[in-house]
Design a protein around this motif. Sequence first.
Motif, mmCIF file in Angstrom:
data_model
loop_
_atom_site.group_PDB
_atom_site.id
_atom_site.type_symbol
_atom_site.label_atom_id
_atom_site.label_comp_id
_atom_site.label_asym_id
_atom_site.label_seq_id
_atom_site.Cartn_x
_atom_site.Cartn_y
_atom_site.Cartn_z
ATOM 1 N N ASN A 93 0.840 -1.186 0.000
ATOM 2 C CA ASN A 93 0.000 0.000 0.000
ATOM 3 C C ASN A 93 0.883 1.246 0.000
ATOM 4 N N LEU A 94 0.376 2.318 -0.597
ATOM 5 C CA LEU A 94 1.142 3.556 -0.729
ATOM 6 C C LEU A 94 0.785 4.512 0.403
ATOM 7 N N LEU A 95 1.807 5.060 1.049
ATOM 8 C CA LEU A 95 1.616 6.007 2.144
ATOM 9 C C LEU A 95 2.317 7.317 1.809
ATOM 10 N N LEU A 96 1.551 8.390 1.690
ATOM 11 C CA LEU A 96 2.127 9.729 1.578
ATOM 12 C C LEU A 96 2.352 10.241 2.997
ATOM 13 N N TYR A 97 3.603 10.523 3.317
ATOM 14 C CA TYR A 97 3.989 10.933 4.666
ATOM 15 C C TYR A 97 4.395 12.406 4.657
ATOM 16 N N VAL A 98 3.737 13.206 5.506
ATOM 17 C CA VAL A 98 4.053 14.633 5.653
ATOM 18 C C VAL A 98 4.588 14.838 7.062
ATOM 19 N N HIS A 99 5.851 15.201 7.170
ATOM 20 C CA HIS A 99 6.515 15.283 8.478
ATOM 21 C C HIS A 99 6.192 16.584 9.197
ATOM 22 N N GLY A 100 6.760 16.716 10.379
ATOM 23 C CA GLY A 100 6.455 17.859 11.225
ATOM 24 C C GLY A 100 7.598 18.828 11.421
ATOM 25 N N PHE A 101 7.594 19.483 12.569
ATOM 26 C CA PHE A 101 8.487 20.576 12.940
ATOM 27 C C PHE A 101 9.925 20.103 13.185
ATOM 28 N N ASN A 102 10.874 20.936 12.753
ATOM 29 C CA ASN A 102 12.291 20.780 13.086
ATOM 30 C C ASN A 102 12.843 19.415 12.704
ATOM 31 N N ASN A 271 -0.062 13.187 27.342
ATOM 32 C CA ASN A 271 1.255 13.395 27.934
ATOM 33 C C ASN A 271 2.330 13.752 26.901
ATOM 34 N N ASP A 272 1.921 14.014 25.680
ATOM 35 C CA ASP A 272 2.852 14.328 24.593
ATOM 36 C C ASP A 272 3.694 15.551 24.961
ATOM 37 N N MET A 273 4.973 15.325 25.255
ATOM 38 C CA MET A 273 5.838 16.400 25.734
ATOM 39 C C MET A 273 6.102 17.446 24.663
ATOM 40 N N ALA A 274 6.240 17.011 23.410
ATOM 41 C CA ALA A 274 6.523 17.963 22.336
ATOM 42 C C ALA A 274 5.353 18.922 22.128
ATOM 43 N N LEU A 275 4.123 18.425 22.230
ATOM 44 C CA LEU A 275 2.964 19.295 22.039
ATOM 45 C C LEU A 275 2.762 20.230 23.230
ATOM 46 N N ARG A 276 3.100 19.755 24.408
ATOM 47 C CA ARG A 276 3.061 20.660 25.559
ATOM 48 C C ARG A 276 4.057 21.796 25.365
ATOM 49 N N ALA A 277 5.239 21.446 24.891
ATOM 50 C CA ALA A 277 6.278 22.452 24.680
ATOM 51 C C ALA A 277 5.877 23.442 23.590
ATOM 52 N N SER A 278 5.229 22.949 22.530
ATOM 53 C CA SER A 278 4.844 23.835 21.431
ATOM 54 C C SER A 278 3.816 24.855 21.897
ATOM 55 N N ARG A 279 2.969 24.462 22.832
ATOM 56 C CA ARG A 279 1.985 25.414 23.359
ATOM 57 C C ARG A 279 2.679 26.503 24.171
ATOM 58 N N LEU A 280 3.679 26.107 24.947
ATOM 59 C CA LEU A 280 4.382 27.071 25.777
ATOM 60 C C LEU A 280 5.230 28.024 24.946
ATOM 61 N N LYS A 281 5.749 27.550 23.815
ATOM 62 C CA LYS A 281 6.626 28.384 22.989
ATOM 63 C C LYS A 281 5.931 29.625 22.467
ATOM 64 N N MET A 282 4.639 29.527 22.231
ATOM 65 C CA MET A 282 3.901 30.648 21.639
ATOM 66 C C MET A 282 3.095 31.435 22.670
ATOM 67 N N GLY A 283 3.147 31.011 23.935
ATOM 68 C CA GLY A 283 2.434 31.747 24.964
ATOM 69 C C GLY A 283 0.942 31.473 24.957
ATOM 70 N N GLU A 284 0.194 32.363 25.570
ATOM 71 C CA GLU A 284 -1.232 32.141 25.749
ATOM 72 C C GLU A 284 -2.024 32.140 24.435
ATOM 73 N N GLN A 285 -1.475 32.780 23.379
ATOM 74 C CA GLN A 285 -2.200 32.802 22.118
ATOM 75 C C GLN A 285 -2.202 31.422 21.443
ATOM 76 N N GLN A 286 -1.361 30.531 21.921
ATOM 77 C CA GLN A 286 -1.322 29.178 21.378
ATOM 78 C C GLN A 286 -2.324 28.326 22.162
ATOM 79 N N HIS A 287 -3.416 27.932 21.513
ATOM 80 C CA HIS A 287 -4.444 27.140 22.176
ATOM 81 C C HIS A 287 -3.979 25.706 22.385
ATOM 82 N N ALA A 288 -4.767 24.958 23.165
ATOM 83 C CA ALA A 288 -4.462 23.542 23.370
ATOM 84 C C ALA A 288 -4.352 22.852 22.018
#
Length: 358
Positions: A93-102, A271-288
């Motif tokens: 099967n064919l999988l198109l993979y789109v990666h994330g940050f950094n 408990n995803d640590m990377a997503l918790r960190a991404s929220r903190l990086k942008m401050g309160e304007q970054q929603h859950a």
Amino acid sequence: MFIVTNREVNEAKHDAAGAFGDKPMAGANSLRLAEASRKGKKWHIDILPDTLTPELASKVNLDAEQKHFASAYVARKLLSLCSGGGDASKGKNLLLYVHGFNNDMNDILERAEQLEKNYGVEVLCFSWPANGGGLQGVLSYKSDKRDALVSLGALDRVFEKMSDFLAEFNQQYVAELEAKAEAKFGGNSEAWDRYFAKEVNKKCPFTVNLMLHSMGNYLFKHLLGSSTYTANRLLFDNVVMVAADANNQGHAQWVDKIQFRNRLYITINENDMALRASRLKMGEQQHARLGHYLRRLDAQNAIYVDVTHMAHIGDSHAYFEGDALENAKVRTFFNKVLNGESGERTAKFDVARNVYRL
């Protein structure tokens, strides 16, 4: 393995760091294609020419005297690999993979290779400039969000090209098959339909699926909201949104626009640590973030899957690989959904939260 990218490329270089740059190409929707192969512990990269050489055209049975683009070469190679060269038992099967940050290119290729090995899929990777522009921390995150927005048109073209090639491939075969069905069962519509469905599956026994990881979902979100979005034809069997680094708030408005043949999955680890960190990086304007929040799960066409308290998950942001695969339920789930099957059948459904737990 094939890569389609809107990064700057250097055709003279054959290592991942040298062949792919950290910035988008000039021209917002520009794309280049590359073939990656493992040479011992390192990756060898061949940036494909925009116009095929006669030698490359001949390799995929294209008329060497005609002009062909690299996309035709990649499409034919992938179709052959996925159909097992005519032997469905050897197909993938064919999988198109789109990666994330950094993510740098070596990281991306290593992960794509693991997806192929762990789940038996053929991976086509869309790589956008997600290296943080050489920056670190908050600045790197903001830089990658800007590059994601610049990459919308490029990803749109990837969807459109894939859809066009699959339609072209199917159109020719369907016309031939309809003629055969008419000759055999012209007076029996039930037998005609049964024969047609059986033979189509023989020719195209693979599914086409999309996996978006982390900030790859942010890119997809903004593409769906763009006025230039055109590749909205039905293309994927499953769409799998893993650890989505996009706002949970209001996500139903764009998630419900996604088209698919079988299922749309959104996986969540509180408990995803990377997503918790991404929220903190942008401050309160970054929603859950959608990938770590178990409230307001209200998209009508999505299946939400919570992996938070499963063994070997912990605070992982990439729980489709590594230690997480020691959990048989997690491995089975991803094996099914990345291969176009349904992965929630044995899961328990929490009605109050509208979420499945494996």
